[in-house]
Design a protein around this motif. Structure first.
Motif, mmCIF file in Angstrom:
data_model
loop_
_atom_site.group_PDB
_atom_site.id
_atom_site.type_symbol
_atom_site.label_atom_id
_atom_site.label_comp_id
_atom_site.label_asym_id
_atom_site.label_seq_id
_atom_site.Cartn_x
_atom_site.Cartn_y
_atom_site.Cartn_z
ATOM 1 N N ALA A 81 -31.540 11.725 -28.142
ATOM 2 C CA ALA A 81 -32.643 12.185 -28.961
ATOM 3 C C ALA A 81 -33.576 11.403 -29.589
ATOM 4 O O ALA A 81 -34.744 11.793 -29.596
ATOM 5 C CB ALA A 81 -31.745 12.993 -29.937
ATOM 6 N N ASP A 140 -37.654 11.362 -28.745
ATOM 7 C CA ASP A 140 -38.513 11.635 -29.903
ATOM 8 C C ASP A 140 -39.584 10.443 -30.348
ATOM 9 O O ASP A 140 -40.526 10.431 -30.714
ATOM 10 C CB ASP A 140 -37.738 11.881 -31.287
ATOM 11 C CG ASP A 140 -38.530 12.241 -32.377
ATOM 12 O OD1 ASP A 140 -39.230 13.514 -32.220
ATOM 13 O OD2 ASP A 140 -38.964 11.443 -33.224
ATOM 14 N N SER A 160 -36.510 18.177 -30.683
ATOM 15 C CA SER A 160 -36.676 17.439 -32.184
ATOM 16 C C SER A 160 -37.794 17.753 -33.092
ATOM 17 O O SER A 160 -38.175 17.111 -33.779
ATOM 18 C CB SER A 160 -36.801 15.851 -31.816
ATOM 19 O OG SER A 160 -38.039 15.886 -30.977
ATOM 20 N N MET A 199 -30.486 16.711 -31.576
ATOM 21 C CA MET A 199 -32.006 17.011 -31.650
ATOM 22 C C MET A 199 -32.217 17.749 -32.689
ATOM 23 O O MET A 199 -33.243 17.437 -33.444
ATOM 24 C CB MET A 199 -32.312 17.934 -30.393
ATOM 25 C CG MET A 199 -32.531 17.137 -28.921
ATOM 26 S SD MET A 199 -33.875 16.246 -28.969
ATOM 27 C CE MET A 199 -34.260 15.979 -27.382
ATOM 28 N N MET A 236 -32.892 15.350 -35.803
ATOM 29 C CA MET A 236 -34.177 14.648 -35.566
ATOM 30 C C MET A 236 -35.174 15.638 -36.226
ATOM 31 O O MET A 236 -36.175 15.220 -36.901
ATOM 32 C CB MET A 236 -34.559 14.264 -34.182
ATOM 33 C CG MET A 236 -33.697 13.230 -33.495
ATOM 34 S SD MET A 236 -33.821 11.756 -34.328
ATOM 35 C CE MET A 236 -35.392 11.335 -34.082
#
Length: 331
Positions: free
Chosen positions: A19, A23, A66, A89, A92
């Protein structure tokens, strides 16, 4: 590189490390932004500007990840709710939302302190307007879309999904049946969207069978629409968008190149799906020009080559009267 859908469940693949990597990748951020912009274009939403008498649309983001696609929705002035099966995710995405809310609170505190200064009241109001940061209008929910969407009926004005729908075509355990999960998702999506709303779901089908399965399930619950294919002749730039509507006579727009591929007959009076590349569907009536041995590249071959590059979305010089002209012989 193998498809991530073949490695296991999405919640296991998109762990904390993946993740964070996803991102922070400028390439992935750029691709997500480009696809989301295209999805918003296909939705044809009314303007959210109060000056034009509009209001922000309430949009559902399925497989929000994210929050990259949600950020684009915010920039367009819409309110959104994102759901995803990966908690890492969503962590984030929540960090991005909290950072924006903190920035908004700090700006509010600065503007209130500036207002106490009566000598520079007008100037501080102008500076406060320039520095003002609105809090994020997004919210998050941990949910597996294959189990359905837990929202009230007729809640959302539109729905988008970026690179998530293809995960439902794979089975990671004995109790997971792709067709059953797809039917559960589309039936719940049909229920939570307001009548007259549209959905644009971008996905990467592994084969035409997956695209047909997705379209059949969407049609069975009552959706109309079809699959829009951008850059069908390009391996890297090719994108599939399932555009759904409640209008029975709705026809999906053409792809960016104007070539959606061969469309199958309507499935259950609703969704149609782009099948294989039309170039491979039977024999072509006209053969592509070839190089002539001893002569080199002919003008017809050069024009055909440039046209192929344009269909792939590549920058190509325009054709002129000098295209393919014969050069003087060497000394």
């Amino acid at each position: 590189m193998s498809r991530p859908e073949l490695t296991g469940h999405a919640s296991l693949f998109y762990n904390a490390k993946e993740a964070r990597k996803y991102d922070s990748s400028s390439r992935m951020v750029g691709i997500q932004r480009e696809i989301t912009e295209r999805a918003i274009e296909l939705l044809k939403l009314p303007s959210p500007s109060p000056r034009e008498g509009g209001t922000p649309s309430f949009i559902l983001d399925v497989g929000c990840g994210s929050g990259l696609s949600g950020q684009v929705l915010e920039e367009h002035g819409h309110v959104w709710v994102g759901c995803d099966v990966s908690r890492d995710m969503l962590t984030m995405a929540n960090e991005r939302i909290e950072e924006k809310r903190e920035a908004s609170q700090n700006n509010d505190n600065e503007s209130s302190s500036d207002d106490d200064n009566s000598d520079n009241e007008d100037e501080s109001m102008q500076d406060g307007q320039k520095r003002k940061t609105e809090p994020s209008p997004g919210d998050l929910l941990h949910q597996d879309m294959g189990t359905g969407l837990p929202f009230r009926p007729a809640t959302f004005d539109a729905c988008i999904s970026i690179s998530a729908l293809q995960w439902l075509c794979y089975s990671n355990s004995k109790d997971q049946m792709p067709k059953r999960r797809l039917m559960r998702f589309f039936s719940s999506l049909y229920n939570v969207m307001r009548r007259g709303a549209r959905a644009v779901l971008q996905f990467y089908p592994e084969s035409s069978e997956h695209a047909i399965l997705i379209s059949e399930c969407a049609a069975k619950v009552g959706f109309a629409g079809g699959i829009v294919v951008d850059y069908p002749n390009s391996t890297k730039a090719k994108k599939h968008y399932l555009v759904l509507s409640f209008e029975r006579t709705y026809m999906p727009p053409s792809g960016l190149t104007g070539m959606e591929g061969a469309l199958l007959n309507e499935v259950r009076g609703g969704v149609r799906v782009a099948d294989k590349d039309p170039r491979k569907a039977g024999k072509r009536s006209e053969k592509a020009p070839r190089k002539i041995k001893g002569v080199g590249k002919t003008k017809e071959w050069i024009i055909h080559k440039k046209e192929t590059q344009r269909k792939k979305g590549k920058d190509t010089r325009k054709d002129t009267k000098f295209t393919g002209r014969k050069r003087p012989t060497r000394f």
